[in-house]
Design an enzyme around this catalytic site. Structure first.
Site, mmCIF file in Angstrom:
data_model
loop_
_atom_site.group_PDB
_atom_site.id
_atom_site.type_symbol
_atom_site.label_atom_id
_atom_site.label_comp_id
_atom_site.label_asym_id
_atom_site.label_seq_id
_atom_site.Cartn_x
_atom_site.Cartn_y
_atom_site.Cartn_z
ATOM 1 N N LYS A 81 30.346 -53.349 -66.526
ATOM 2 C CA LYS A 81 30.819 -54.734 -66.648
ATOM 3 C C LYS A 81 30.903 -55.428 -65.288
ATOM 4 O O LYS A 81 30.460 -56.569 -65.144
ATOM 5 C CB LYS A 81 32.170 -54.723 -67.359
ATOM 6 C CG LYS A 81 32.738 -56.091 -67.648
ATOM 7 C CD LYS A 81 33.911 -56.021 -68.601
ATOM 8 C CE LYS A 81 35.176 -55.482 -67.991
ATOM 9 N NZ LYS A 81 35.315 -54.060 -67.842
ATOM 10 N N THR A 121 29.326 -54.607 -62.561
ATOM 11 C CA THR A 121 27.951 -54.729 -62.056
ATOM 12 C C THR A 121 27.271 -55.957 -62.646
ATOM 13 O O THR A 121 26.613 -56.730 -61.923
ATOM 14 C CB THR A 121 27.154 -53.460 -62.395
ATOM 15 O OG1 THR A 121 27.795 -52.331 -61.793
ATOM 16 C CG2 THR A 121 25.722 -53.552 -61.905
ATOM 17 N N ARG A 153 38.908 -58.376 -59.901
ATOM 18 C CA ARG A 153 40.145 -57.672 -59.570
ATOM 19 C C ARG A 153 39.913 -56.715 -58.403
ATOM 20 O O ARG A 153 38.796 -56.284 -58.154
ATOM 21 C CB ARG A 153 40.630 -56.855 -60.774
ATOM 22 C CG ARG A 153 41.075 -57.690 -61.959
ATOM 23 C CD ARG A 153 41.423 -56.806 -63.138
ATOM 24 N NE ARG A 153 40.281 -56.020 -63.553
ATOM 25 C CZ ARG A 153 40.344 -54.876 -64.242
ATOM 26 N NH1 ARG A 153 41.529 -54.381 -64.565
ATOM 27 N NH2 ARG A 153 39.266 -54.226 -64.581
ATOM 28 N N LYS A 186 36.960 -42.657 -62.445
ATOM 29 C CA LYS A 186 36.016 -43.763 -62.411
ATOM 30 C C LYS A 186 35.287 -43.903 -61.091
ATOM 31 O O LYS A 186 34.123 -44.294 -61.040
ATOM 32 C CB LYS A 186 36.758 -45.060 -62.742
ATOM 33 C CG LYS A 186 35.869 -46.263 -62.953
ATOM 34 C CD LYS A 186 36.711 -47.468 -63.371
ATOM 35 C CE LYS A 186 35.832 -48.692 -63.562
ATOM 36 N NZ LYS A 186 36.635 -49.875 -63.935
ATOM 37 N N ALA A 223 43.915 -53.055 -67.651
ATOM 38 C CA ALA A 223 43.918 -53.785 -68.923
ATOM 39 C C ALA A 223 44.433 -52.933 -70.079
ATOM 40 O O ALA A 223 44.749 -53.475 -71.135
ATOM 41 C CB ALA A 223 42.521 -54.296 -69.241
ATOM 42 N N PHE A 270 38.298 -53.360 -69.048
ATOM 43 C CA PHE A 270 37.979 -52.563 -70.239
ATOM 44 C C PHE A 270 37.303 -53.413 -71.315
ATOM 45 O O PHE A 270 36.606 -54.366 -71.008
ATOM 46 C CB PHE A 270 39.226 -51.846 -70.760
ATOM 47 C CG PHE A 270 39.718 -50.768 -69.837
ATOM 48 C CD1 PHE A 270 38.872 -49.777 -69.377
ATOM 49 C CD2 PHE A 270 41.034 -50.759 -69.396
ATOM 50 C CE1 PHE A 270 39.315 -48.790 -68.511
ATOM 51 C CE2 PHE A 270 41.498 -49.770 -68.529
ATOM 52 C CZ PHE A 270 40.633 -48.785 -68.101
ATOM 53 N N PHE A 326 19.183 -49.372 -69.057
ATOM 54 C CA PHE A 326 18.957 -48.084 -68.394
ATOM 55 C C PHE A 326 17.480 -47.716 -68.522
ATOM 56 O O PHE A 326 16.826 -48.105 -69.502
ATOM 57 C CB PHE A 326 19.820 -46.998 -69.040
ATOM 58 C CG PHE A 326 21.242 -46.954 -68.535
ATOM 59 C CD1 PHE A 326 21.694 -45.887 -67.769
ATOM 60 C CD2 PHE A 326 22.128 -47.985 -68.815
ATOM 61 C CE1 PHE A 326 22.999 -45.838 -67.306
ATOM 62 C CE2 PHE A 326 23.431 -47.951 -68.349
ATOM 63 C CZ PHE A 326 23.866 -46.869 -67.596
ATOM 64 N N TRP A 357 21.417 -53.828 -61.776
ATOM 65 C CA TRP A 357 21.675 -52.614 -61.004
ATOM 66 C C TRP A 357 20.459 -52.279 -60.139
ATOM 67 O O TRP A 357 20.603 -51.934 -58.961
ATOM 68 C CB TRP A 357 22.000 -51.440 -61.939
ATOM 69 C CG TRP A 357 22.399 -50.193 -61.213
ATOM 70 C CD1 TRP A 357 23.655 -49.813 -60.841
ATOM 71 C CD2 TRP A 357 21.519 -49.151 -60.754
ATOM 72 N NE1 TRP A 357 23.618 -48.607 -60.184
ATOM 73 C CE2 TRP A 357 22.326 -48.178 -60.110
ATOM 74 C CE3 TRP A 357 20.140 -48.940 -60.822
ATOM 75 C CZ2 TRP A 357 21.787 -47.025 -59.548
ATOM 76 C CZ3 TRP A 357 19.604 -47.797 -60.257
ATOM 77 C CH2 TRP A 357 20.432 -46.846 -59.623
#
Length: 558
Positions: free
Chosen positions: A73, A75, A96, A107, A275, A303, A384, A412
């Site tokens: 998210k 990214t 954030r 993470k 979140a 999230f 991907f 990405w």
């Protein structure tokens, strides 16, 4: 093909001086407080000077329920901002701040990924400008003053069994969830049961993110309820005369932080509540500043859309008078197959059946954004290399039947160039008017608000309350907190309060086990299922892979 790691890409970046980034959106040298060459805080007078200027368009990036497969998210948020910038739009990103808990836990870093990152990546993921430390210090100052008041005679007649204020630390440390302190004799305090929250779950974090000025900050700090007297009356930080000193610790932390992306798009990174156990949005100060300096502002909420987006819309937008112009809902083929029951080890293989089974999770989030909140929405498939054409087409066709466009996103690997299709769709959506509405009204009771979130957003049949939660909510209503919005603390992995229920669960209820008021943040927090406000580290913490060499070069930080 060997890919560079996120940190290798970030360390190779050619950053521009932060003054140059600021100047690109009309900020002057006097508007900044610089933290070295590539970071700065924006002085509060800037927002006051632009109070009458029209706001830019606000774009919210959210996602399906997260899985071990990853959604990306942040990214996509960064890549979309870069793509809009490439298309000639004056764009500012609002994110954030990462917490050290996830950085050293599961993470890892939270500054985007690949060629869609904010930099300096190591600084942002570690100490940054010291905001997290200031929040922790203010939180713990209040805890120290509370216990000192009791030790010095307890003039307020505080019931030590009803203290609700906890200390905090910005680290995943399950050992601190439940502790007994004040041991060792009379000189060392009054013995009592206590505990720690992670800093990002502290009410101070929420207050920092919802405050609009120093005076508003102090008033919110004054209102914090730390516990109750033996006769049942609330005791506040104002009663302890703590708000002034706490505000002094938070004075600089209240200022938004300015950095840049790899493609030199300005990014404001400020505040970092989780979140799942908090309200999951960056600060109102940062978002409002971004809206005054950008024609388009891309922000994200933590999230899945059932958590971060719901709280962004029902809590932050309500408090700040914000109205989003478009929503981007991020998903990956891999994550949807995971929601369809496919093991992580097999996600690289085509499996249309598992994908079809997992799609209802995406459907529910689309319905929430378009039907419940009545906002225009586009699905961004964070692509991907293992995604097949058949899988991508299946997702496109499914979303088209719901009247929602799908844009492939390759930020990405390609940076902003890989997000131009998404950016074009977002620009189109931003031009259409919308009928944004909240999940519940201010006048609803706390029980009605909780039920609305559970049934409308999660898809639950209803809500179950433990006797403790029932009693606490009734007490909060009697104390006059019934008009406040509700912040649900719930697992991020499922629409339900059971992390094992993937996809779009049916026939379930939400169990609220306790509730408390964050009077300074101006919302009521409800803990559901087995959610904890202090996470623990995994068996193999990410910290094991992080190192620094003699030249100060960090490795392993994703």
């Amino acid at each position: 093909m060997a890919y560079k790691t996120d940190i290798e890409i970030a360390q190779a970046a050619q950053m521009l001086p932060i003054g140059q980034i600021a100047a690109s959106i009309g900020l002057r040298e006097d508007d900044l407080c610089c933290y070295g060459k590539y970071k700065a805080k924006i002085e509060p007078h800037v927002l006051k000077q632009r109070a009458d200027q029209k706001d830019g368009k606000l774009i919210l990036v959210t996602a399906i329920n997260p899985t071990p497969a990853g959604e990306g998210k942040t990214t996509v948020t960064v890549g979309l901002g870069d793509a809009l910038h490439r298309l000639g739009k004056k764009t500012v990103i609002a994110l954030r701040e990462p917490s050290l808990g996830p950085v050293f836990g599961i993470k890892g870093g939270a500054a985007g990924g690949g060629y869609a990152q904010v930099v300096p990546m190591e600084d942002i993921n570690l100490h940054f400008t010291g905001d997290m430390h200031a929040i922790g210090a203010a939180n713990n100052l209040l805890a120290a003053m509370l216990d000192n008041h009791i030790q010095q005679g307890n003039e307020l007649d505080i019931d030590v069994r009803s203290i609700t204020w906890k200390r905090c630390v910005d680290m995943n440390d399950r050992q601190l969830r439940f502790i007994t302190d004040g041991l060792g004799g009379k000189a060392n305090g009054v013995p009592r049961e206590d505990g720690f929250d992670i800093t990002v779950a502290s009410e101070i974090m929420a207050i920092l993110c919802l405050a609009t000025s120093i005076s508003d900050l102090k008033e919110r700090l004054r209102s914090i309820i730390v516990g109750y007297t033996r006769s049942g009356d609330p005791v506040t930080a104002g009663d302890l005369k703590a708000q002034g000193a706490m505000a002094a610790l938070l004075k600089d932390a209240l200022k938004p932080n300015l950095v840049q992306t790899l493609e030199h798009t300005p990014a404001l990174i400020h505040g970092g509540p989780f979140a799942n156990i908090a309200h999951g949005c960056n600060s109102i100060m940062a978002t409002k500043t971004a809206l005054k300096f950008g024609d388009y502002v891309v922000t994200e909420a933590g999230f899945g859309a059932d958590l971060g987006a719901e709280k962004f819309l029902d809590i932050k937008c309500r408090a700040a008078g914000l109205k989003p112009d478009a929503v981007v809902l991020v998903a990956t083929v891999r994550a949807l197959k995971s929601h369809g029951g496919m093991p992580k080890s097999e996600l690289s293989h085509e499996h249309l059946g598992a994908l079809q089974t997992g799609l209802p999770n995406l459907y529910k989030h689309i319905e929430n954004m378009t039907q419940q909140f009545k906002l225009p929405c586009v699905v961004a498939i964070n692509r991907f290399p293992t995604d097949t054409e058949a899988e991508l087409q299946l997702v496109k066709d499914a979303c088209q039947r719901l009247g929602v466009h799908v844009a492939l996103c390759e930020v990405w690997a390609k940076g902003g160039a890989g997000g131009e299709e998404l950016a074009e769709e977002v620009l189109r959506l931003c031009e259409a008017p919308n009928d944004f509405t909240f999940t519940y009204s201010d006048d609803d009771t706390l029980f009605e608000k909780i039920n609305a979130i559970a049934t409308k957003i999660y898809g639950a049949d209803g809500v179950q309350y433990t006797p403790q939660a029932q009693k606490e909510l009734q007490r909060l209503q009697q104390l006059g907190f019934d008009r406040l919005p509700v912040c649900m603390a719930k697992t991020q992995y499922s629409l339900s309060d059971d992390a094992a229920k993937l996809g779009r669960p049916q026939g379930f209820s939400i169990t609220v086990r306790s509730a408390k008021v964050s009077a300074g943040a101006k919302f009521v927090v409800c803990l559901t299922g087995n959610i904890m406000t202090m996470p623990g580290l995994p068996k193999r913490p990410a910290a094991e892979q992080i190192d620094v060499d003699d030249n100060g070069v960090i490795t392993g930080l994703f």
